[in-house]
Design a protein around this motif. Structure first.
Motif, PDB file in Angstrom:
ATOM      1  N   GLY A 114       0.822  -1.211   0.000  1.00 23.30           N
ATOM      2  CA  GLY A 114       0.000   0.000   0.000  1.00 23.30           C
ATOM      3  C   GLY A 114       0.851   1.254   0.000  1.00 23.30           C
ATOM      4  N   ASP A 115       0.321   2.316   0.578  1.00 21.38           N
ATOM      5  CA  ASP A 115       1.023   3.591   0.623  1.00 21.38           C
ATOM      6  C   ASP A 115       2.217   3.523   1.570  1.00 21.38           C
ATOM      7  OD1 ASP A 115      -0.889   4.551  -1.081  1.00 21.38           O
ATOM      8  OD2 ASP A 115      -1.971   5.691   0.440  1.00 21.38           O
ATOM      9  N   GLU A 125       4.641   6.039   3.979  1.00 21.51           N
ATOM     10  CA  GLU A 125       4.619   7.352   4.609  1.00 21.51           C
ATOM     11  C   GLU A 125       5.790   7.503   5.585  1.00 21.51           C
ATOM     12  OE1 GLU A 125       1.240  10.224   6.511  1.00 21.51           O
ATOM     13  OE2 GLU A 125       1.319   8.182   7.290  1.00 21.51           O
ATOM     14  N   ASP A 178       4.529   1.409   5.850  1.00 22.48           N
ATOM     15  CA  ASP A 178       3.512   1.125   4.853  1.00 22.48           C
ATOM     16  C   ASP A 178       2.193   0.786   5.536  1.00 22.48           C
ATOM     17  OD1 ASP A 178       3.571  -1.584   5.592  1.00 22.48           O
ATOM     18  OD2 ASP A 178       4.722  -2.215   3.834  1.00 22.48           O
ATOM     19  N   GLU A 179       1.173   0.488   4.749  1.00 20.96           N
ATOM     20  CA  GLU A 179      -0.164   0.272   5.299  1.00 20.96           C
ATOM     21  C   GLU A 179      -0.294  -1.059   6.030  1.00 20.96           C
ATOM     22  OE1 GLU A 179      -3.635   2.144   3.061  1.00 20.96           O
ATOM     23  OE2 GLU A 179      -2.223   1.700   1.440  1.00 20.96           O
TER      24      GLU A 179
END
Length: 233
Positions: A123-124, A126, A155-156
């Motif tokens: 996923g994303d 950050e 990450d997610e």
């Protein structure tokens, strides 16, 4: 997939300059020896002019690490670690053509550069403060839990792909022989950092395009008003 810095990172570090280089379709069969050697020569010249710790790029990271409660002589940003290794060994280790290129460019600019296998990020991704429930896998396979408040790449799925911000990447998303799609991240905090990060990533993009014909690297500069970039895949 999206890469971003959390709002509190921009708020707490107003001098932050960051950029990403998205690379699709690399392999381990390239041989970017000429740019690697050029960057290593530039890094050696930096070291001939004085200790790495005196460079403004690294002093800025040292101040930031100290403000985060980390001993700057125990936990160094990745660029300082590379320069110290170059000063000690006279060369940098060869790992993977793309990693070698990133490491050499990082040492030459004295600016951290991280290369992550995007297929291993869930996923994303950050840059944010840890919640305390994330997992970080070392290069030797040991699993750690970053304490709450530590700056990590998360990450997610709760995987930490870097600990102590620019100190060390995770073994989870290191670039491997089978890696094809890569996210390259560069961050700096010193005066003039924005121009230096953009110049570093622009030069890297040109080197990647030459070493991997057919690959079209994409550079994006991030700011507090444009803190995220959407990535393919």
């Amino acid at each position: 997939m999206r890469f971003r810095h959390a709002p509190e990172i921009w708020a707490d570090h107003p001098t932050l300059a960051a950029g990403v280089l998205v690379v699709d379709g690399v392999s381990d069969r390239a041989a970017p020896d000429d740019p690697v050697e050029r960057y290593v020569d530039q890094a050696r010249e930096r070291l001939r002019n004085g200790p790495a710790s005196a460079l403004p790029q690294l002093q800025a990271w040292r101040r930031t690490f100290a403000a985060m409660g980390l001993k700057p002589t125990q936990y160094r940003c990745a660029a300082e670690s590379l320069l110290r290794r170059l000063g000690k060994d006279g060369t940098l280790p060869r790992i993977h053509p793309l990693v070698d290129l990133c490491n050499a460019a990082s040492a030459a600019a004295a600016i951290p550069v991280a290369a992550l296998d995007r297929d291993r990020v869930k996923g994303d991704l950050e840059v944010r403060r840890a919640h305390g429930d994330e997992t970080y896998t070392t290069f030797t396979g040991e699993v750690e839990r970053p304490p709450p408040g530590e700056v990590i790449f998360a990450d997610e799925a709760g995987q930490a792909h870097a600990r102590r911000w620019t100190h060390k990447q995770s073994g989870t998303s290191i670039v491997r022989p089978e890696t094809r799609d890569v996210l390259i991240v560069s961050e700096a905090l010193h005066p003039g950092a924005a121009a230096d990060v953009e110049a570093l990533l622009t030069a890297l993009a040109a080197d990647v395009a030459k070493a991997w014909p057919g690959v079209a690297p994409r550079v994006t500069i991030l700011t507090s008003t444009r803190p995220a970039v959407e990535l393919a895949g």
